[in-house]
Scaffold this motif. Sequence first.
Motif, PDB file in Angstrom:
ATOM      1  N   ASN A  60      20.308 111.141 -67.177  1.00 20.21           N
ATOM      2  CA  ASN A  60      21.429 110.599 -67.952  1.00 20.21           C
ATOM      3  C   ASN A  60      22.498 111.653 -68.210  1.00 20.21           C
ATOM      4  N   LEU A 120       9.183 104.860 -63.431  1.00 27.47           N
ATOM      5  CA  LEU A 120       9.865 106.153 -63.442  1.00 27.47           C
ATOM      6  C   LEU A 120      10.152 106.613 -62.013  1.00 27.47           C
ATOM      7  N   GLU A 169       8.388 111.845 -69.144  1.00 26.39           N
ATOM      8  CA  GLU A 169       9.263 110.733 -68.772  1.00 26.39           C
ATOM      9  C   GLU A 169      10.595 110.808 -69.521  1.00 26.39           C
ATOM     10  N   GLN A 171      10.634 104.853 -59.335  1.00 29.89           N
ATOM     11  CA  GLN A 171      11.726 104.070 -58.755  1.00 29.89           C
ATOM     12  C   GLN A 171      13.076 104.543 -59.289  1.00 29.89           C
ATOM     13  N   ARG A 172      13.134 104.847 -60.583  1.00 28.64           N
ATOM     14  CA  ARG A 172      14.386 105.344 -61.170  1.00 28.64           C
ATOM     15  C   ARG A 172      14.725 106.720 -60.617  1.00 28.64           C
ATOM     16  N   GLU A 230      14.319 111.361 -67.866  1.00 27.93           N
ATOM     17  CA  GLU A 230      15.381 110.391 -68.149  1.00 27.93           C
ATOM     18  C   GLU A 230      16.593 111.086 -68.772  1.00 27.93           C
ATOM     19  N   GLU A 278      11.059  95.904 -65.571  1.00 28.31           N
ATOM     20  CA  GLU A 278      11.546  97.274 -65.643  1.00 28.31           C
ATOM     21  C   GLU A 278      11.041  98.099 -64.466  1.00 28.31           C
ATOM     22  N   LYS A 279      11.910  98.942 -63.953  1.00 27.74           N
ATOM     23  CA  LYS A 279      11.526  99.810 -62.846  1.00 27.74           C
ATOM     24  C   LYS A 279      10.622 100.928 -63.352  1.00 27.74           C
ATOM     25  N   ALA A 319      16.094 106.356 -57.022  1.00 30.39           N
ATOM     26  CA  ALA A 319      17.485 105.903 -57.051  1.00 30.39           C
ATOM     27  C   ALA A 319      18.413 107.057 -57.433  1.00 30.39           C
ATOM     28  N   PHE A 320      17.994 107.864 -58.400  1.00 31.58           N
ATOM     29  CA  PHE A 320      18.792 109.011 -58.817  1.00 31.58           C
ATOM     30  C   PHE A 320      18.936 110.027 -57.692  1.00 31.58           C
TER      31      PHE A 320
END
Length: 87
Positions: free
Chosen positions: A56, A5, A48, A7-8, A52, A2-3, A11-12
Amino acid sequence: MEKTLLQRIEAFLTESRMPPSVLGRDAVHDPRLVSDLRGGRAVGRSVECRVEHFMNRWRAERHAGRIGPSGDRRTRAMRAATMEARP
């Protein structure tokens, strides 16, 4: 695997073209969030989840066609002012 936070978030930010301070401010009312994470800050589960949820929700709104990429608000404002000033 899993990436993380961070890293996510990175990307976002690339996907949305949103400045890091805007993400932090809009998601958790902390414009320094991303820079602090890059510096090694650890956040709790609550932060977190809020980040997220924000990412989303932004993606769902974008997919539905209700918003465009954010980009830098200063650049967008300057561009709008320039367009209004033209004859």
